[in-house]
Design a protein around this motif. Structure first.
Motif, PDB file in Angstrom:
ATOM      1  N   LEU A 249       0.570  -1.059   0.290  1.00 35.54           N
ATOM      2  CA  LEU A 249       0.009  -0.157   0.366  1.00 35.54           C
ATOM      3  C   LEU A 249       1.126   1.287  -0.056  1.00 35.54           C
ATOM      4  O   LEU A 249       0.505   2.374  -0.439  1.00 35.54           O
ATOM      5  CB  LEU A 249      -0.679  -0.183   1.181  1.00 35.54           C
ATOM      6  N   ARG A 250       2.049   0.762   0.090  1.00 38.28           N
ATOM      7  CA  ARG A 250       2.888   2.020  -0.128  1.00 38.28           C
ATOM      8  C   ARG A 250       3.381   3.505  -0.926  1.00 38.28           C
ATOM      9  O   ARG A 250       2.883   4.329  -1.050  1.00 38.28           O
ATOM     10  CB  ARG A 250       4.617   1.601   0.337  1.00 38.28           C
ATOM     11  N   LYS A 251       2.635   2.716  -2.117  1.00 43.33           N
ATOM     12  CA  LYS A 251       2.298   3.513  -3.204  1.00 43.33           C
ATOM     13  C   LYS A 251       1.319   4.347  -3.235  1.00 43.33           C
ATOM     14  O   LYS A 251       1.113   5.331  -3.987  1.00 43.33           O
ATOM     15  CB  LYS A 251       1.732   2.668  -4.901  1.00 43.33           C
ATOM     16  N   LYS A 252       0.233   3.993  -2.557  1.00 38.42           N
ATOM     17  CA  LYS A 252      -0.530   5.218  -2.422  1.00 38.42           C
ATOM     18  C   LYS A 252      -0.247   6.393  -1.901  1.00 38.42           C
ATOM     19  O   LYS A 252      -1.075   7.487  -2.216  1.00 38.42           O
ATOM     20  CB  LYS A 252      -1.522   4.271  -1.078  1.00 38.42           C
ATOM     21  N   VAL A 253       0.992   6.785  -1.757  1.00 36.52           N
ATOM     22  CA  VAL A 253       1.237   7.527  -0.692  1.00 36.52           C
ATOM     23  C   VAL A 253       2.496   8.701  -1.851  1.00 36.52           C
ATOM     24  O   VAL A 253       3.232   9.425  -1.017  1.00 36.52           O
ATOM     25  CB  VAL A 253       1.772   7.797   0.470  1.00 36.52           C
ATOM     26  N   LEU A 254       2.665   7.358  -2.931  1.00 36.65           N
ATOM     27  CA  LEU A 254       3.992   8.468  -3.601  1.00 36.65           C
ATOM     28  C   LEU A 254       3.703   8.471  -4.971  1.00 36.65           C
ATOM     29  O   LEU A 254       2.957   7.766  -5.311  1.00 36.65           O
ATOM     30  CB  LEU A 254       4.810   6.805  -3.506  1.00 36.65           C
ATOM     31  N   GLY A 255       4.601  10.144  -5.091  1.00 40.61           N
ATOM     32  CA  GLY A 255       4.049  10.238  -6.473  1.00 40.61           C
ATOM     33  C   GLY A 255       4.324   9.778  -7.097  1.00 40.61           C
ATOM     34  O   GLY A 255       5.694   9.065  -7.430  1.00 40.61           O
ATOM     35  N   ILE A 256       4.123   9.386  -8.824  1.00 36.31           N
ATOM     36  CA  ILE A 256       4.370   8.484  -9.751  1.00 36.31           C
ATOM     37  C   ILE A 256       5.662  10.136 -10.435  1.00 36.31           C
ATOM     38  O   ILE A 256       5.177  10.737 -10.878  1.00 36.31           O
ATOM     39  CB  ILE A 256       3.313   8.848 -10.828  1.00 36.31           C
ATOM     40  N   LEU A 257       7.087   9.777 -10.414  1.00 33.72           N
ATOM     41  CA  LEU A 257       7.978  11.235 -11.013  1.00 33.72           C
ATOM     42  C   LEU A 257       7.664  10.669 -12.384  1.00 33.72           C
ATOM     43  O   LEU A 257       8.391   9.337 -13.088  1.00 33.72           O
ATOM     44  CB  LEU A 257       8.854  11.082 -10.873  1.00 33.72           C
ATOM     45  N   VAL A 258       8.024  11.005 -12.656  1.00 37.68           N
ATOM     46  CA  VAL A 258       7.838  11.983 -14.946  1.00 37.68           C
ATOM     47  C   VAL A 258       8.643  12.535 -15.072  1.00 37.68           C
ATOM     48  O   VAL A 258       9.275  11.753 -15.713  1.00 37.68           O
ATOM     49  CB  VAL A 258       5.805  12.474 -15.237  1.00 37.68           C
ATOM     50  N   THR A 259       8.833  13.513 -15.066  1.00 40.42           N
ATOM     51  CA  THR A 259       9.737  15.014 -15.994  1.00 40.42           C
ATOM     52  C   THR A 259      11.061  14.549 -15.015  1.00 40.42           C
ATOM     53  O   THR A 259      11.257  13.949 -14.114  1.00 40.42           O
ATOM     54  CB  THR A 259       8.962  16.181 -15.507  1.00 40.42           C
ATOM     55  N   ALA A 260      11.685  15.481 -15.306  1.00 41.13           N
ATOM     56  CA  ALA A 260      13.221  15.567 -15.650  1.00 41.13           C
ATOM     57  C   ALA A 260      13.219  16.025 -14.009  1.00 41.13           C
ATOM     58  O   ALA A 260      14.497  15.944 -13.612  1.00 41.13           O
ATOM     59  CB  ALA A 260      14.182  15.972 -16.668  1.00 41.13           C
TER      60      ALA A 260
ATOM     61  N   VAL B 286      10.121   1.607 -13.951  1.00 42.76           N
ATOM     62  CA  VAL B 286       9.800   1.512 -14.997  1.00 42.76           C
ATOM     63  C   VAL B 286       9.696   2.722 -15.386  1.00 42.76           C
ATOM     64  O   VAL B 286       9.461   3.674 -16.283  1.00 42.76           O
ATOM     65  CB  VAL B 286       9.417   0.138 -15.249  1.00 42.76           C
ATOM     66  N   ASN B 287       8.109   2.981 -14.965  1.00 36.92           N
ATOM     67  CA  ASN B 287       7.664   4.114 -15.427  1.00 36.92           C
ATOM     68  C   ASN B 287       7.852   5.496 -15.028  1.00 36.92           C
ATOM     69  O   ASN B 287       7.730   6.354 -15.639  1.00 36.92           O
ATOM     70  CB  ASN B 287       5.682   4.070 -13.864  1.00 36.92           C
ATOM     71  N   ALA B 288       8.756   5.853 -13.953  1.00 34.75           N
ATOM     72  CA  ALA B 288      10.033   7.137 -13.573  1.00 34.75           C
ATOM     73  C   ALA B 288      10.943   6.929 -14.475  1.00 34.75           C
ATOM     74  O   ALA B 288      11.153   8.165 -15.627  1.00 34.75           O
ATOM     75  CB  ALA B 288      10.351   7.073 -12.637  1.00 34.75           C
ATOM     76  N   LYS B 289      11.440   6.511 -15.958  1.00 31.87           N
ATOM     77  CA  LYS B 289      12.173   6.131 -15.844  1.00 31.87           C
ATOM     78  C   LYS B 289      11.865   6.354 -17.722  1.00 31.87           C
ATOM     79  O   LYS B 289      12.538   7.051 -18.487  1.00 31.87           O
ATOM     80  CB  LYS B 289      13.532   4.590 -16.296  1.00 31.87           C
TER      81      LYS B 289
ATOM     82  N   ALA C 290       6.999  12.759 -25.218  1.00 31.18           N
ATOM     83  CA  ALA C 290       5.309  12.405 -24.560  1.00 31.18           C
ATOM     84  C   ALA C 290       5.339  12.941 -23.244  1.00 31.18           C
ATOM     85  O   ALA C 290       4.589  13.549 -23.481  1.00 31.18           O
ATOM     86  CB  ALA C 290       4.577  11.540 -25.141  1.00 31.18           C
ATOM     87  N   HIS C 291       6.263  13.137 -22.583  1.00 42.48           N
ATOM     88  CA  HIS C 291       6.260  13.726 -21.711  1.00 42.48           C
ATOM     89  C   HIS C 291       7.596  14.183 -19.974  1.00 42.48           C
ATOM     90  O   HIS C 291       7.426  15.090 -20.861  1.00 42.48           O
ATOM     91  CB  HIS C 291       6.302  11.929 -20.347  1.00 42.48           C
ATOM     92  N   GLY C 292       9.206  13.760 -20.666  1.00 50.57           N
ATOM     93  CA  GLY C 292       9.643  14.500 -19.837  1.00 50.57           C
ATOM     94  C   GLY C 292      10.484  15.119 -21.119  1.00 50.57           C
ATOM     95  O   GLY C 292      10.585  16.684 -20.022  1.00 50.57           O
TER      96      GLY C 292
ATOM     97  N   TYR D 257       1.372  16.352 -11.817  1.00 53.55           N
ATOM     98  CA  TYR D 257       2.650  16.730 -11.412  1.00 53.55           C
ATOM     99  C   TYR D 257       2.569  15.856  -9.716  1.00 53.55           C
ATOM    100  O   TYR D 257       3.517  15.867  -8.448  1.00 53.55           O
ATOM    101  CB  TYR D 257       2.260  18.158 -10.618  1.00 53.55           C
ATOM    102  N   HIS D 258       0.786  15.975  -8.933  1.00 54.14           N
ATOM    103  CA  HIS D 258       1.231  14.863  -7.321  1.00 54.14           C
ATOM    104  C   HIS D 258       0.228  13.672  -8.208  1.00 54.14           C
ATOM    105  O   HIS D 258       0.129  13.508  -6.956  1.00 54.14           O
ATOM    106  CB  HIS D 258       0.137  15.737  -6.757  1.00 54.14           C
ATOM    107  N   SER D 259       0.197  13.103  -9.437  1.00 56.49           N
ATOM    108  CA  SER D 259      -1.041  12.269  -9.200  1.00 56.49           C
ATOM    109  C   SER D 259       0.113  10.766  -7.967  1.00 56.49           C
ATOM    110  O   SER D 259       0.839  10.833  -8.719  1.00 56.49           O
ATOM    111  CB  SER D 259      -1.229  11.132 -10.564  1.00 56.49           C
ATOM    112  N   VAL D 260      -0.557  10.151  -7.606  1.00 58.26           N
ATOM    113  CA  VAL D 260      -0.485   8.010  -6.947  1.00 58.26           C
ATOM    114  C   VAL D 260      -0.584   7.332  -7.584  1.00 58.26           C
ATOM    115  O   VAL D 260      -0.442   6.446  -7.160  1.00 58.26           O
ATOM    116  CB  VAL D 260      -0.297   8.622  -5.435  1.00 58.26           C
ATOM    117  N   LEU D 261      -1.171   7.575  -9.024  1.00 52.36           N
ATOM    118  CA  LEU D 261      -1.596   6.874 -10.358  1.00 52.36           C
ATOM    119  C   LEU D 261      -1.237   7.000 -11.021  1.00 52.36           C
ATOM    120  O   LEU D 261      -0.819   8.601 -12.113  1.00 52.36           O
ATOM    121  CB  LEU D 261      -3.190   6.638  -9.691  1.00 52.36           C
ATOM    122  N   PRO D 262      -0.648   6.301 -11.978  1.00 47.98           N
ATOM    123  CA  PRO D 262      -0.412   6.608 -13.312  1.00 47.98           C
ATOM    124  C   PRO D 262      -1.113   5.896 -13.501  1.00 47.98           C
ATOM    125  O   PRO D 262      -1.339   6.455 -15.749  1.00 47.98           O
ATOM    126  CB  PRO D 262       0.402   4.835 -13.704  1.00 47.98           C
TER     127      PRO D 262
END
Length: 818
Positions: free
Chosen positions: A132-143, A196-199, A206-208, A382-387
Motif C-alpha cells: 500500500l506504500r504506493k498510495k502515498v508515493l507520487g508518480i515521478l515523470v519529468t526530469a 520503469v514508469n519513472a525512467k 511525450a512526457h519528460g 505533478y501530484h498523482s499517486v496513480l499512473p
C-alpha cells in the motif's frame, strides 16, 4: 491484564475443535507477559488506526472522488508514519521471535524451528503495508521531478530487500514460505513498475522531454502560420472557424522531431497535415464536427454534450502542455506572439463559438470548464499517486493484463521453488502449513467474533486478524479502483480521441465512438467540473481552521462577469487596464467616484480588508430579499431569483473568498507574503481593540456588526491617513448605507468592484507566486489559481505598481552632490 499462567483466558466456545484455542494462545501470548504487554497493545492499536486509514482512503473517499491525487496533509501524515513503520515493526518482529524462543525453552540453540504465530502476523502486516506504500508515493515523470527519485527508490529498494530477507531466511515451512513469498513478489513487482514508469516518463518525448519540444514548436508554428495566412486574416477568423484552424498540439509532437540543434529541436511541421501525423486541436474539432448523433442532434442530446466536452477537453490538454513550461526548466519562455495568439484563440474562438454543440448561451461555462480541466491535468501530472498520465489502450493492455500475467508466472515459480520443485507437495503444503487456510478463514473469524466480548485473548486476536483483513481488502480495492480511475480518466479519453482522430479505421467504428461518448459522460457525472468551489470567511468572525469554513460554488453570473471583464481587456488593453477595483467605481454613475479614495493604496491586502469589512456590514445591515439557497447549485441560471439578490450573492461570495485568501493563503495574493500577514495581524489587533476581548471572541455576529456600524459617526471628519483599516471599512460601510438610502443600486456596484478586484489579483507577480499556485493545485486548487492560469497564458497582466525610491550608495554617502 491476566497473568501468563492463567489458561482461562484462552477458553473459547468453538465447538469440538480445540485447535483454535492453541492458535489464539500462540498469537496472544505476548499480551500476557509482564514486560512488553503494553508495547504490544499499543502496536496493535497503532496498526489498527493505520489499516483503518488506508481502508477508508481506498473505499469511502472513492464514493464521490475519482481523482488520482491524494490530499497533501494526509499524504504527509502517511509518509511520516510509513517512514517509521519498517524499523519499528522490524524491532517488534525480532522481539516476537525472542519471546517465542524463551517460551519454548530453546535458548540453548538461540532459534526456533520456524517463526512463531505473532512474528508471522507482524511480517504479514509489513508486507501488506509495503504493497500500500504506493498510495502515498507520487508518480515521478519529468526530469525536474527526478531529483527526489533516487532517495525514494533507494528507500523502497531497501525495504523490499529487507522484507525478502525476513521471508526467505526465517520461514522454514514450505507452505508458509510460498504464501509470504507471493506477497514479497508482489511488493517487488510494484517497485519495478514504479522504477520503469519513472525512467520511461523521464526519457519519453511525450512526457519528460515534451516541454522542450513545445518550446521549439510554438515559435516555428506561429511563424509559419503568420507567413501563410497573414495577421489580418487571423484576426478576421472567429468562433468555430478559429478553433478549427488551431494548431496547438494535443498528441504526437514527437513525430515532428528531426534532430536536436544548438537552439532546440529542428521539427518537420509538414507532419501536421499528414493523415496519421500530429494531432492538433483543430483536427479534433473538425473531426468531431462531422460526427452526428446516433438518434438525434438536438442541442440537449447526450451525443451533442459529449462531443462538446471532448472538444473542450482537447483544448484543455493542449493548454496544459503549454502551461507546464512555467513549472519546468526550459530554454525559452513563451513569447509575446504566443500569448497574443492564445488570447485570440480563447476569447475570439472559444468564447464566441457558434453551433449546436457549443452551447452558445453559456460561453462562460465553456471557458471555466476548459481552464478547470487544464488545471486538473496539471495537478494529476505533478501530484498523482496513480499512473493516469500514461493512460492509453496500449498502457491498459500492458500494465493491467500483461504485467499481472508475468507476475502470476513468477508467483507460480516461487510456490514451486518453495517445495524444492515438487509441485504437488508445494500446493498441498500451502494449506497444511498455514493454520488460517487449513481450518478455514470464515470458521476462524466466526469463532473469534463469537468470543471477542467474553474472552480477552479472543478480543486481542480479533483485533489482530481484523488489521490483516483491512490491509488486504484495502490492497485489493486499490488495485481494482486504480484500473477504474485510469479507464475513466481524462487522460484515457484524450488517448482514445487522438487515436480516433488520427486513424480512419477508428472513425468508422461505432464501438469506438460509443466508448468515447460513454466514458466522457460517466466522468462528467462523477466529477462535475462546472462546480468551482470558493471557501467563505469573514474577518469579522472568529475562526482558527480553514477546514471548518463553508464552501460555495461560484455562481454563473460571477463567471459571466469575470469572462466579460477579461474579454474587455483582450479587446483593448489600453482602454480597460486592470485595477484594484477603482475602475469599477468610475463607470456609468459619477456619484461613485468619491468612493475611489478607499482604493488609493499600493497594498492589495488593505483594499481587500477595507471593502470586505464594508461589504460584510452592508450584508448584515440589509438582509437579502430571498434565501440564497435557491442558487446553491451554482450551475443553474438563477431563474426565480431577483437580479438584486444575484448581484448581492456575487459581491458577498467574492468578498468572503478574498478574505479567505488573505487569512489562509496570503502567498497567492500579489503583495509580499510577509507584508500581507503583517497587514492581517494588524487588522485583528485593531478589531479586537474596537470590540474588546469579550466581544471579539464571544459576541454573536449581529452584535459585533452593530457595535462597529454604531461607531461610524465618530469617524466623520477624521483624516483617512489617521484611520486604521477597520475604521476605513466602517466609514466606507456608512457611506454605502447613505447611498442605499438614496436608492442607488449599491449591490450592482459592489458586484462589479469585487469582480474587478478578483481579476486584478489573478495574474502572477513573480516566480514565488507561481510556486504558490503550483502547491495550491495539490490541495484542490483555488479560483485565483484558475484565473492565474488563464491570465498567464493569454498575456493579461496588471499595470506596474509604484515602487519606493531606492537611494544608491553614493547618494547615501554624498547627499549634497545629488
Amino acid at each position: 491484564m491476566a497473568s501468563k499462567y492463567d489458561t482461562s483466558i484462552y477458553a473459547l466456545q468453538c465447538g469440538d475443535d480445540h485447535s483454535i484455542e492453541a492458535y489464539v494462545r500462540n498469537l496472544t501470548s505476548s499480551y500476557t507477559g509482564t514486560s512488553d504487554e503494553y508495547t504490544v497493545v499499543a502496536t496493535s492499536v497503532i496498526m489498527f488506526v493505520l489499516a483503518a486509514t488506508f481502508f477508508n482512503l481506498n473505499l469511502f473517499s472513492r464514493v464521490s472522488d475519482i481523482s488520482a491525487v491524494l490530499n497533501p496533509t494526509i499524504k504527509l501524515v502517511l509518509s511520516t508514519a510509513l517512514s517509521l513503520f519498517l524499523p519499528v515493526m522490524s524491532y517488534l518482529f525480532s522481539e516476537a521471535k525472542k519471546c517465542a524462543i524463551r517460551s519454548a525453552g530453546d535458548n540453548a540453540r538461540g532459534r526456533v524451528a520456524d517463526l512463531p504465530v505473532r512474528a508471522r502476523l507482524i511480517l504479514t502486516w509489513m508486507l501488506l503495508v509495503e504493497l500500500l506504500r504506493k498510495k502515498v508515493l507520487g508518480i515521478l515523470v519529468t526530469a525536474g521531478m527526478q531529483e527526489s527519485l533516487s532517495a525514494s527508490i533507494t528507500s523502497q529498494v531497501t525495504s523490499v530487500l529487507w522484507l525478502g530477507n525476513l521471508v526467505f531466511f526465517n520461514l522454514k515451512a514450505s507452505g508458509r514460505r510460498a504464501v509470504f513469498g507471493i506477497l514479497w513478489v508482489l511488493c517487488a513487482a510494484k517497485l519495478v513498475q514504479r522504477v520503469v514508469n519513472a525512467k520511461l516518463g523521464k526519457s519519453s518525448m511525450a512526457h519528460g522531454k515534451n516541454t522542450r519540444i513545445l518550446c521549439s514548436y510554438m515559435p516555428q508554428m506561429l511563424r509559419a502560420e503568420g507567413e501563410k495566412n497573414g495577421q489580418q486574416h487571423a484576426e478576421a477568423v472567429v468562433g468555430s472557424a478559429r478553433m478549427a484552424a488551431c494548431k496547438y498540439v494535443v498528441m504526437g509532437e514527437e513525430k515532428m522531431v528531426l534532430e536536436t540543434g544548438p537552439h532546440g529541436y529542428r521539427l518537420d511541421l509538414g507532419k501536421i497535415d499528414e493523415e496519421n501525423g500530429v494531432v492538433t486541436v483543430g483536427k479534433i474539432w473538425k473531426e468531431l464536427a462531422k460526427v452526428h448523433a446516433d438518434v438525434d442532434d438536438r442541442p440537449l442530446s447526450r451525443s451533442s454534450r459529449a462531443r462538446a466536452r471532448l472538444k473542450r477537453l482537447s483544448l484543455s490538454f493542449a493548454l496544459f502542455k503549454l502551461l507546464r513550461r512555467r513549472f519546468e526548466p526550459v530554454p525559452a519562455a513563451p513569447t509575446q506572439q504566443e500569448t497574443d495568439d492564445c488570447r485570440d484563440l480563447i476569447f475570439k474562438g472559444l468564447c464566441r463559438e457558434e453551433g449546436v454543440a457549443a452551447d452558445p448561451a453559456e460561453p462562460e461555462v465553456a471557458l471555466f470548464q476548459v481552464i478547470n480541466d487544464e488545471l486538473n491535468f496539471l495537478c494529476e501530472y505533478y501530484h498523482s499517486v496513480l499512473p493516469v498520465m500514461f493512460a492509453s489502450p496500449y498502457f491498459i493492455v500492458v500494465n493491467y493484463f500483461l504485467v499481472p500475467a508475468v507476475v502470476f508466472g513468477i508467483c507460480t515459480m516461487t510456490v514451486i521453488l518453495s517445495g524444492n520443485g515438487n509441485i504437488s507437495y508445494s500446493l498441498g503444503s500451502i494449506k497444511q502449513d498455514n493454520y488460517a487456510l487449513s481450518i478455514g478463514i470464515i470458521k476462524l473469524t466466526r469463532c473469534l467474533w463469537r468470543n471477542a466480548m467474553s474472552t480477552p485473548a479472543a478480543f486481542f486476536a480479533t483485533v489482530d486478524i481484523s488489521i490483516s483483513y483491512l490491509l488486504f481488502l484495502a490492497f485489493l480495492y486499490e488495485e481494482v479502483w486504480e484500473f477504474i480511475i485510469v479507464l475513466l480518466s481524462n487522460w484515457f479519453s484524450m488517448s482514445l480521441l487522438c487515436n480516433y482522430t488520427a486513424k480512419r479505421s477508428w472513425q468508422e467504428s461505432p464501438t469506438i465512438r460509443g466508448a468515447l461518448r460513454r466514458i466522457s459522460w460517466v466522468h462528467q457525472k462523477l466529477s462535475d467540473t462546472r462546480l468551482i468551489m470558493c471557501k467563505q470567511f469573514s474577518v469579522l468572525n472568529f475562526c482558527w481552521l480553514s477546514i471548518t469554513l463553508p464552501a460555495l460554488p461560484l455562481p454563473k453570473q460571477a463567471k459571466r462577469s469575470i469572462m466579460r471583464r477579461l474579454m474587455a481587456f483582450a479587446d483593448d488593453a489600453r482602454a480597460s487596464p486592470l485595477s484594484n477595483g477603482s475602475s469599477a467605481l468610475l463607470l456609468g454613475q459619477q456619484h461613485y467616484s468619491p468612493l475611489s479614495r478607499f482604493c488609493e493604496s499600493n497594498s492589495v491586502a488593505e483594499v481587500i480588508l477595507t471593502w470586505h469589512i464594508a461589504t460584510s456590514l452592508m450584508d448584515n445591515e440589509f438582509p437579502p430579499l430571498h434565501k440564497r439557497g435557491t442558487t446553491s447549485s451554482g450551475s443553474g441560471s438563477g431563474s426565480g431569483v431577483p437580479h438584486h439578490d444575484q448581484t448581492r450573492m456575487v459581491a458577498t461570495m467574492l468578498s468572503n473568498y478574498c478574505a479567505y485568501l488573505l487569512a489562509f493563503h496570503p502567498e497567492l495574493l500579489p503583495d509580499d507574503q510577509e507584508g500581507t500577514k503583517k497587514m492581517y495581524e494588524g487588522m485583528k489587533k485593531d478589531l479586537k481593540k474596537a470590540l474588546g476581548s469579550w466581544g471579539y471572541f464571544l459576541w454573536p455576529r449581529h452584535r459585533r456588526y452593530t457595535k462597529l456600524i454604531d461607531g461610524a459617526a465618530s469617524l466623520k471628519g477624521k483624516a483617512d491617513s489617521d484611520m486604521t483599516v477597520v475604521e476605513k471599512g466602517v466609514l466606507l460601510a456608512n457611506e454605502l448605507v447613505e447611498l442605499v438610502k438614496g436608492e442607488q443600486p449599491i449591490w450592482e456596484l459592489l458586484g462589479q468592484f469585487w469582480v474587478e478586484l478578483v481579476v486584478y489579483i489573478g495574474p502572477s507577480g513573480s516566480g514565488e507566486h507561481e510556486k504558490a499556485h503550483e502547491e495550491a493545485l495539490a490541495q484542490g486548487g483555488e479560483l485565483v489559481t484558475l484565473l492565474w492560469a488563464l491570465t498567464t497564458q493569454t498575456g493579461i497582466t496588471r499595470p506596474p505598481v509604484d515602487t519606493l525610491p531606492v537611494a544608491t550608495v553614493e547618494e547615501e554617502m554624498h547627499p549634497s552632490s545629488v
